[in-house]
Design a protein around this motif. Structure first.
Motif, short mmCIF file in Angstrom:
data_model
loop_
_atom_site.label_atom_id
_atom_site.label_comp_id
_atom_site.label_asym_id
_atom_site.label_seq_id
_atom_site.Cartn_x
_atom_site.Cartn_y
_atom_site.Cartn_z
N GLY A 150 0.79 -1.23 0.00
CA GLY A 150 0.00 0.00 0.00
C GLY A 150 0.82 1.27 0.00
N LEU A 151 2.11 1.19 -0.34
CA LEU A 151 2.97 2.37 -0.32
C LEU A 151 2.83 3.20 -1.59
N ILE A 152 2.56 2.53 -2.72
CA ILE A 152 2.29 3.22 -3.98
C ILE A 152 1.13 2.52 -4.67
N LYS A 153 0.57 3.16 -5.72
CA LYS A 153 -0.57 2.59 -6.43
C LYS A 153 -0.12 1.98 -7.76
N ARG A 154 -0.72 0.83 -8.08
CA ARG A 154 -0.35 0.14 -9.31
C ARG A 154 -0.66 0.98 -10.55
N ASP A 155 -1.74 1.77 -10.49
CA ASP A 155 -2.10 2.59 -11.64
C ASP A 155 -1.53 4.00 -11.56
N GLY A 156 -0.60 4.21 -10.62
CA GLY A 156 0.01 5.53 -10.45
C GLY A 156 1.22 5.73 -11.34
N PHE A 157 1.68 6.98 -11.40
CA PHE A 157 2.82 7.34 -12.26
C PHE A 157 4.11 6.66 -11.79
N VAL A 158 4.35 6.64 -10.47
CA VAL A 158 5.61 6.12 -9.95
C VAL A 158 5.79 4.66 -10.34
N TYR A 159 4.75 3.86 -10.13
CA TYR A 159 4.85 2.44 -10.46
C TYR A 159 5.03 2.24 -11.96
N GLY A 160 4.21 2.93 -12.75
CA GLY A 160 4.29 2.77 -14.20
C GLY A 160 5.64 3.15 -14.75
N PHE A 161 6.18 4.28 -14.28
CA PHE A 161 7.50 4.73 -14.75
C PHE A 161 8.59 3.74 -14.34
N TYR A 162 8.55 3.30 -13.08
CA TYR A 162 9.57 2.38 -12.58
C TYR A 162 9.59 1.09 -13.40
N LYS A 163 8.40 0.53 -13.66
CA LYS A 163 8.33 -0.74 -14.38
C LYS A 163 8.79 -0.61 -15.82
N ARG A 164 8.51 0.52 -16.45
CA ARG A 164 8.98 0.72 -17.83
C ARG A 164 10.50 0.78 -17.88
N VAL A 165 11.09 1.50 -16.93
CA VAL A 165 12.55 1.60 -16.90
C VAL A 165 13.17 0.24 -16.55
N GLU A 166 12.57 -0.45 -15.59
CA GLU A 166 13.07 -1.76 -15.19
C GLU A 166 13.06 -2.75 -16.35
#
Length: 403
Positions: A150-166
């Motif tokens: 529950g620290l970040i949201k799956r549909d949020g910018f942070v998660y989306g950006f991190y996964k694309r870079v990863e």
């Protein structure tokens, strides 16, 4: 071959925390490869610094090692809030990228972890402007675990950006090593992907030979936990189990070895419930197995979601090395599956089930060990996850791809 390791830590046996980075460096050196380890001067787990000040951006150091070890100066630590982590990551990336640029033509392979990403991308000067191949090791999947906690949201910018870079990093790699198959799936490998990758867990140091002391602790069921007291591994269900165990009339003791941001909360909860919990502080990695071997059970909590369940952390293998029966909280997990398959403990999904199993163990007296039919099972699992064998496979990954 010449190999550059751009890991985010490198620890020795008398340090707390995982030792994989040093073990890889030593294994590669033992095979005759020229290894350079370039790591931050501050440990992301303990905030311990090897040197202070800006007298030099990096210094050659090491404790009589067979490989070259450089420590570079970075401000902040990886555990001081979001801002501190940002400063740590950006500064580490800048210095590591400078080093990689200066020595871009010196290496055949560059190995990085998938996390933290800024340090991982510092390998690209050697890859793009030199002749080095890139190896990425998946040791954790922090963004997915953060979503489950529950620290970040799956549909949020942070998660989306991190996964694309990863995933870009993983696609660009010449080879990927993951601790488990489940972790590999979280970075887009396996399933429909045709990309080749290797699954190489941390493994067990089989050199520890002391026989575990069996029952006989004054009629008290003793359980231990070793690890970081942070947001990832949740001990709440274990505390609730010990509260429920009191209703069975079972004398028990829970010793917690470790420290972290969640420690004060756990202390307050234990005191509020009047539980027999001892907070023993962090201990050097070299002492974990010996301490653990004197307990009836060791607890490994990986409940909370599929990303966390896919992990196989250091303490899982420390418990195996100690030959102590394991309680895995989270049956639908990689750890739970292994414990059940080899019959070296049991897995549960609730505090009630955990309390019931411990009560049954106590009430069966000297026959309680039949609940965890260890026998020769520990020898089988230790052979399967032998660290020396797994590190040899790690070395083969780079050797076979340069022939």
């Amino acid at each position: 071959m010449k190999i550059l390791l751009l890991f985010h830590h490198l620890r020795y046996p008398d340090d707390s925390g995982g030792q994989r980075s040093r073990e890889v460096a030593e294994a590669l050196s033992a095979k005759g490869h020229e290894v350079v380890a370039f790591v931050p001067n501050v440990d992301p787990l303990t905030a311990k610094r090897e040197f202070s000040g800006l007298g030099a951006l990096w210094k050659r150091c090491g404790r009589g090692t067979a490989y070259e070890e450089f420590r570079y100066w970075v401000p902040g630590t990886a555990r001081k809030g979001i801002f501190g982590r940002f400063i740590y990551g950006m500064a580490a990336s800048a210095v590591a990228m400078l080093f990689a640029t200066v020595r871009r033509n010196d290496f055949d392979w560059v190995a990085v972890c998938s996390h933290p990403l800024p340090i991982s991308f510092s390998a690209f000067p050697c890859v793009l402007f030199g002749n080095a191949r890139l190896l990425v090791e998946i040791r954790d999947v922090p963004a997915d675990v953060a979503v489950e906690r529950g620290l970040i949201k799956r549909d949020g910018f942070v998660y989306g950006f991190y996964k694309r870079v990863e995933r870009f990093l993983v696609r660009r790699a010449d080879h990927v090593i993951a601790y488990t198959f489940g972790m590999a799936q979280y970075v887009g490998l396996g399933g429909e992907s045709s990309r080749e990758f290797s699954v190489i867990p941390i493994g067990v140091d089989r050199r520890y030979k002391e026989t575990r002391r069996m029952k006989g602790f004054g009629g008290i069921v003793r359980v231990c936990f070793f690890g970081t007291l942070g947001k990832v591994l949740d001990l709440s269900s274990v505390l609730l189990a010990f509260k429920e165990l009191q209703s069975y009339g079972v004398p028990a003791q829970f010793d917690i070895y470790g420290s972290g941001e969640n420690e004060s909360f756990l202390r307050e909860e234990a005191a509020k419930m009047g539980l027999p919990v001892n907070f023993c502080g962090a201990v050097p990695r070299s002492k974990v197995t010996q301490l653990c071997s004197s307990y009836d059970f060791a607890v490994y909590p990986v409940c909370g979601g599929p990303a966390l369940s896919a992990s196989l952390g250091n303490k899982f293998f420390d418990y195996l090395a100690a030959r102590v029966p394991m309680i895995v909280v989270g049956s639908d997990s990689e750890a739970g599956r292994i414990v059940r398959e080899y019959k070296v403990g049991f897995s549960v999904d609730s505090s009630q089930a955990l309390a019931s199993q411990l009560a049954q163990y106590y009430q069966n007296g000297e026959e309680g060990d039949a609940l965890v039919d260890t026998g020769d099972n520990f020898e089988r699992i230790l052979l399967e996850f032998d660290k020396e064998k797994l590190l040899s496979r790690w070395c083969s990954v780079v050797e076979d791809r340069c022939e």
